[in-house]
Write a protein that holds these residues in place. Structure first.
Motif, PDB file in Angstrom:
ATOM      1  N   ASP A  52       3.012   5.134  -6.138  1.00 15.90           N
ATOM      2  CA  ASP A  52       2.934   5.292  -7.488  1.00 15.90           C
ATOM      3  C   ASP A  52       2.371   6.861  -7.907  1.00 15.90           C
ATOM      4  O   ASP A  52       2.711   7.591  -8.288  1.00 15.90           O
ATOM      5  CB  ASP A  52       3.036   4.293  -7.505  1.00 15.90           C
ATOM      6  CG  ASP A  52       4.123   3.292  -8.088  1.00 15.90           C
ATOM      7  OD1 ASP A  52       4.701   3.573  -7.759  1.00 15.90           O
ATOM      8  OD2 ASP A  52       2.831   1.983  -7.591  1.00 15.90           O
ATOM      9  N   GLU A  79       0.800  -1.350   0.355  1.00 12.67           N
ATOM     10  CA  GLU A  79      -0.520   0.147   0.405  1.00 12.67           C
ATOM     11  C   GLU A  79       0.851   1.165  -0.152  1.00 12.67           C
ATOM     12  O   GLU A  79       0.640   2.004  -0.823  1.00 12.67           O
ATOM     13  CB  GLU A  79      -0.798  -0.296   0.841  1.00 12.67           C
ATOM     14  CG  GLU A  79      -2.118  -1.100   1.391  1.00 12.67           C
ATOM     15  CD  GLU A  79      -2.857  -1.232   2.860  1.00 12.67           C
ATOM     16  OE1 GLU A  79      -3.174  -0.336   3.431  1.00 12.67           O
ATOM     17  OE2 GLU A  79      -3.925  -2.148   1.693  1.00 12.67           O
ATOM     18  N   GLN A 136       2.088   2.047  -3.483  1.00 10.64           N
ATOM     19  CA  GLN A 136       1.028   2.126  -4.557  1.00 10.64           C
ATOM     20  C   GLN A 136       1.217   3.648  -4.109  1.00 10.64           C
ATOM     21  O   GLN A 136       0.259   4.881  -5.013  1.00 10.64           O
ATOM     22  CB  GLN A 136      -0.023   1.331  -3.975  1.00 10.64           C
ATOM     23  CG  GLN A 136       0.070   0.347  -4.415  1.00 10.64           C
ATOM     24  CD  GLN A 136      -1.180  -0.236  -4.268  1.00 10.64           C
ATOM     25  OE1 GLN A 136      -2.067  -0.035  -3.353  1.00 10.64           O
ATOM     26  NE2 GLN A 136      -1.562  -1.714  -4.780  1.00 10.64           N
TER      27      GLN A 136
END
Length: 403
Positions: free
Chosen positions: A393, A387, A390
């Motif tokens: 990102d 998580e 992500q």
């Protein structure tokens, strides 16, 4: 060499001895424990909580234990906890709800004492008994703040903000300032000497749930309007530094948990810092932590705004960027929910771009995401590493849009 902030101890099996000593000192026997939550301030301090099973003389109970360790010796408020030694280090240990920095938590956590508060301040039309009150913990940041939901059977629901002493007067003032100006903040039902701020429930439903509705829960213009409705006096309050000012600090915090991401974090933090260099701090009234969890909606409009502790002068781009960051990092959505949120972002961001500089908006949103990326590790989510990556990102995608 960085100072030992206690993170290694508090995330290791070695902390078990401290927990056992604390429980034994309190008259119980520690049966089992697991790490529940961790707040790390690299090279300064670490605070963690642990879910525990404890046998007491009156029976077995689930308990929550807190431990604080510091790099440079105990703080003044640590003395309100029990002090135990681990080698040359002293740590503060407490049993929930006796948080050393939240004196009101011990009263807010029990129906008997919380019913007495509601009765004493006439928050309810008729006196209630403890049996008529349900209490639920909403959030607990050890030694920082807590919020509990207090629901009266067949009656009103209240939210009890448990505050540190130094923040209580300021938070109360901010609520009153917005209420007097007609901004839909929660009404104040009680303010106590042990720093409990009891707030009425807002109308409508949380935007955090409404973002998944098949129709838009509100408009981008409506979001901007509720911010613009804040009175000019908000800009006279003490300034709260925007998230972007602390991007390097949060990058270090995330990097301490995921060292393999430190290079990317440093690069993103530099991009934010360099891209925002030279911008004035701003004098607009701002919320300071504006996102879907802070808003209530009904019939396509904003009908309530929460957590106004952070209001003060700033830049409108900070508030709008905060919302973008939170919507961009909602975790564990299904495909339909993800599509709904993406549609809102696609519709709302162009409107925000007309109000504030698009480059500034994206860089500030990236900075907020980096701050949010501390959350999965702090909450010890089952897949916190994935998580966190992500989230990074998402921050990188925003920076790339303006690079």
């Amino acid at each position: 060499m960085p100072a030992d902030d206690g993170a290694a101890l508090l995330t290791s099996e070695g902390v078990g001895g401290l927990l056992e000593a604390a429980v034994t000192h309190a008259g119980g026997t520690l049966v089992a424990w697991t790490l529940d939550h961790i707040d790390a301030n690299p090279s300064q301090s670490t605070t963690a909580t642990y879910s525990a099973i404890v046998d007491w003389p009156y029976g077995r109970r689930d308990e929550l234990l807190g431990v604080s360790a510091r790099a440079h010796g105990l703080s003044g408020s640590d003395s309100r906890a029990e002090i135990f030694a681990d080698g040359d280090r002293e740590v503060a240990v407490w049993l929930y709800p006796f948080d050393p920095d939240l004196p009101g938590l011990a009263r807010a956590a029990y129906p008997t004492s919380m019913a007495a508060v509601l009765n004493a301040y006439r928050a309810v039309a008729e006196p209630i008994t403890p049996e008529q009150l349900d209490l639920e913990m909403v959030t607990y940041r050890p030694r920082r703040r807590a919020v509990l939901r207090a629901s009266v059977h067949g009656g009103d629901t209240f939210f009890v903000k448990v505050l540190r002493e130094r923040l209580f007067a300021d938070v109360s003032q901010r609520h009153k300032l917005l209420l007097d100006a007609g901004v839909p903040a929660p009404r104040i039902a009680a303010g106590t000497a042990d720093f409990l701020l009891v707030l009425g429930q807002l109308p409508g439903r949380p935007l955090a749930r409404a973002v998944f509705d098949p129709v838009a829960p509100c408009t981008a213009e409506g979001l901007i309007e509720v911010l613009d409705a804040m009175p000019a006096a908000v800009a006279d309050l003490e300034r709260r530094p925007p998230w972007a000012d602390s991007v390097e600090h949060y990058a270090r915090m995330v990097g301490a948990a995921l060292p393999e991401e430190q290079e990317r974090l440093d690069r993103l933090a530099r991009a934010v810092r360099d891209g925002l260099a030279g911008l004035p701090p701003g004098e607009e009234p701002t919320h300071g932590d504006f996102h879907e969890g802070q808003l209530h909606v009904a019939d396509g409009r904003i009908v309530g705004i929460l957590d106004v502790d952070t209001i003060g002068p700033g830049r409108r781009a900070d508030d709008l960027a905060c919302l973008i960051a939170h919507l961009s990092t909602i975790q564990r959505m299904n495909a339909e929910q993800e599509a709904r949120v993406h549609t809102l972002l696609r519709d709302w961001v162009p409107v925000f771009d007309e109000r504030v500089d698009p480059v500034e908006l994206r860089l500030r949103a990236a900075a907020v995401i980096i701050s949010l990326a501390t959350g999965p590790y702090r909450g010890q989510e089952p897949h916190w590493e994935r998580e966190t990556v992500q989230m990074l990102d998402s921050a990188e995608a925003l920076v790339r849009q303006v690079s």
